[in-house]
Design an enzyme around this catalytic site. Structure first.
Site, PDB file in Angstrom:
ATOM      1  N   ASN A 153      49.292  96.407  52.760  1.00  0.00           N
ATOM      2  CA  ASN A 153      48.071  97.477  52.099  1.00  0.00           C
ATOM      3  C   ASN A 153      46.971  96.936  52.597  1.00  0.00           C
ATOM      4  O   ASN A 153      46.263  96.124  52.338  1.00  0.00           O
ATOM      5  CB  ASN A 153      48.023  97.225  50.222  1.00  0.00           C
ATOM      6  N   TRP A 154      46.062  98.315  53.731  1.00  0.00           N
ATOM      7  CA  TRP A 154      44.776  97.468  53.805  1.00  0.00           C
ATOM      8  C   TRP A 154      44.124  97.581  52.767  1.00  0.00           C
ATOM      9  O   TRP A 154      42.517  97.708  53.343  1.00  0.00           O
ATOM     10  CB  TRP A 154      44.280  97.923  54.591  1.00  0.00           C
ATOM     11  N   LYS A 155      44.412  98.445  51.716  1.00  0.00           N
ATOM     12  CA  LYS A 155      43.328  98.666  50.686  1.00  0.00           C
ATOM     13  C   LYS A 155      41.849 100.163  51.453  1.00  0.00           C
ATOM     14  O   LYS A 155      42.348 100.650  52.458  1.00  0.00           O
ATOM     15  CB  LYS A 155      43.139  98.190  49.937  1.00  0.00           C
ATOM     16  N   HIS A 210      50.087 101.467  42.882  1.00  0.00           N
ATOM     17  CA  HIS A 210      49.043 100.494  43.034  1.00  0.00           C
ATOM     18  C   HIS A 210      48.784 100.027  41.818  1.00  0.00           C
ATOM     19  O   HIS A 210      48.054 101.202  40.761  1.00  0.00           O
ATOM     20  CB  HIS A 210      48.838 100.689  44.098  1.00  0.00           C
ATOM     21  N   GLU A 247      45.814  99.206  40.631  1.00  0.00           N
ATOM     22  CA  GLU A 247      44.706  99.317  40.794  1.00  0.00           C
ATOM     23  C   GLU A 247      44.476 101.373  41.018  1.00  0.00           C
ATOM     24  O   GLU A 247      43.393 101.922  40.330  1.00  0.00           O
ATOM     25  CB  GLU A 247      44.150  99.111  42.871  1.00  0.00           C
ATOM     26  N   GLU A 299      54.704  94.406  41.749  1.00  0.00           N
ATOM     27  CA  GLU A 299      53.217  93.362  41.737  1.00  0.00           C
ATOM     28  C   GLU A 299      52.385  92.384  40.374  1.00  0.00           C
ATOM     29  O   GLU A 299      51.836  94.121  40.163  1.00  0.00           O
ATOM     30  CB  GLU A 299      52.238  94.006  42.403  1.00  0.00           C
ATOM     31  N   GLY A 318      44.767  90.404  44.738  1.00  0.00           N
ATOM     32  CA  GLY A 318      43.801  89.521  45.131  1.00  0.00           C
ATOM     33  C   GLY A 318      43.209  88.288  44.443  1.00  0.00           C
ATOM     34  O   GLY A 318      42.220  87.800  45.283  1.00  0.00           O
ATOM     35  N   SER A 338      49.201  88.491  46.704  1.00  0.00           N
ATOM     36  CA  SER A 338      48.814  86.905  47.323  1.00  0.00           C
ATOM     37  C   SER A 338      49.218  86.373  48.057  1.00  0.00           C
ATOM     38  O   SER A 338      49.795  85.351  48.426  1.00  0.00           O
ATOM     39  CB  SER A 338      47.972  85.651  45.724  1.00  0.00           C
ATOM     40  N   GLY A 344      47.968  92.466  50.846  1.00  0.00           N
ATOM     41  CA  GLY A 344      47.322  93.041  51.192  1.00  0.00           C
ATOM     42  C   GLY A 344      46.079  92.038  51.850  1.00  0.00           C
ATOM     43  O   GLY A 344      46.689  92.073  52.897  1.00  0.00           O
TER      44      GLY A 344
END
Ligand code: PGA
Length: 267
Positions: free
Chosen positions: A14-16, A100, A102, A171, A177, A216, A237
Site C-alpha cells: 500500500n503505497w499511500k 482502510h 486512514e 490492521e 505506521g 508495521s 505500507g
C-alpha cells in the site's frame, strides 16, 4: 488438512501518497522483477491514482496485479474528484483496498459507506481487500473483537456472495505506521475469530478468503507474523515503498509456503 496450505499467500503493498510521480513505474518495474522469481506468492501493489496507469503498463506480462487504494461507490455521474470501480477495472486494475483506517478516520467513512464501495467494486469485478481494525482506545477497552466483528458484519453478505476472490486485512490502527506491529499471539487470536465468523456466514468463504495482517510489517517480523496459522499474507505500507524491503517480505512469505506444504492456486 491444514486449510492454510490451500490458500496462496498474498503480499500487497500500500503505497499511500508515495510514488505517485515517475518513481511509481520505476518501483513497479522492481516489483515485477520480484514477481518473476516468485511462483508461490501473489503480489499486489497499490500506487496512488496518478501512477496507476503507468504501473499497470509496467506489470503487463507479469503475475503482479495492481490495486487502487479506494473507489467511489456510484459508477457514474457528476462527482468531482472521484473515480469509479468501472473506470478502475477498464484501465486494468484488478484489486481495490476498501475501508482502510486512514479513510475511516480522516474521511469519516462509515461501515455503510464501505459496504456501498464494496458493492460497486464487486459489481465491476474488482477483487477487494477490506480493511478492519480497532483503535488503541478500543483495544485498551477490550473491544477489539466487537469492533472487528461489527466492521465485518456490515459487509458479510456481500463477501459471501462475491464471485471474485476476496481478502480481509486486519490492521490494528495503533500498529499502522507506528513501527510497532501487534504480537503474533494477538494477531492469531483476531484472525482466528475472523475465520470463525466467516465460517458462520459462509463456510466456503472461510476456506477461500485470505486474511492478511497489516500494521508495521517489516522484513524482521514478517516471519513470525506469516507463521500464524490464520494469517494468509500481509498488507504492507512503509516497507513496500522500497523494493529491497518489499522483496524481503515476499521471500519470507515464499519460504513459509515451502515450509508448510504445497499450496494450490489462490482463493
Ligand atoms: P504500515 O502501513 O505497514 O506502514 O504500518 C500499513 C497500512 O497502512 O496498510
Amino acid at each position: 488438512m491444514n486449510l492454510k496450505t490451500s490458500r496462496t499467500p498474498l503480499i500487497a503493498g500500500n503505497w499511500k501518497m508515495f510514488h505517485g510521480d515517475h518513481s511509481g513505474p520505476e518501483l513497479a518495474t522492481e516489483c515485477v522483477k520480484i514477481a518473476r522469481v516468485t511462483v508461490d506468492v501473489e503480489i499486489v501493489i497499490a500506487p496512488p491514482y496518478t501512477a496507476l496507469a503507468a504501473c499497470i503498463a509496467e506489470s503487463r506480462e507479469s503475475s503482479m496485479a495492481i490495486a487502487a487504494q479506494d473507489v467511489h461507490s456510484p459508477n457514474q455521474g457528476a462527482c468531482t474528484g472521484e473515480i469509479s470501480a468501472e473506470t478502475l477495472k477498464a484501465i486494468g486494475c484488478c484489486w481495490v483496498i476498501l475501508g482502510h483506517s486512514e479513510r475511516r478516520r480522516i474521511f469519516a467513512e462509515s461501515d455503510e459507506l464501505v459496504a456501498e464501495k464494496l458493492d460497486a467494486a464487486l459489481g465491476a469485478g474488482l477483487k477487494p481487500i477490506v480493511c478492519v481494525g480497532e483503535t488503541l482506545a478500543e483495544r485498551d477497552a477490550g473491544k477489539t473483537r466487537h469492533v472487528v466483528h461489527s466492521q465485518l458484519s456490515a459487509v458479510s453478505r456481500l463477501l459471501a456472495n462475491a464471485s471474485v476472490p476476496v481478502a480481509i486485512a486486519y490492521e490494528p490502527v495503533w500498529a499502522i505506521g507506528s513501527g510497532k506491529s501487534a504480537n503474533p499471539k494477538e494477531i492469531e487470536n483476531v484472525h482466528q475469530a475472523i475465520r470463525g465468523w466467516l465460517t458462520e456466514w459462509d463456510p466456503k468463504l472461510a476456506t477461500t478468503a485470505r486474511i492478511l495482517y497489516g500494521g508495521s510489517v517489516d522484513p524482521d517480523d514478517a516471519a513470525s507474523v506469516l507463521a500464524c496459522p490464520n494469517v494468509d499474507g500481509a498488507l504492507v505500507g512503509t516497507a513496500s515503498l522500497q523494493a529491497a524491503s518489499f522483496a524481503a517480505i515476499v521471500r519470507v512469505a515464499s519460504t513459509s509456503v515451502t515450509h508448510t506444504a504445497p499450496r494450490k492456486s489462490g482463493a
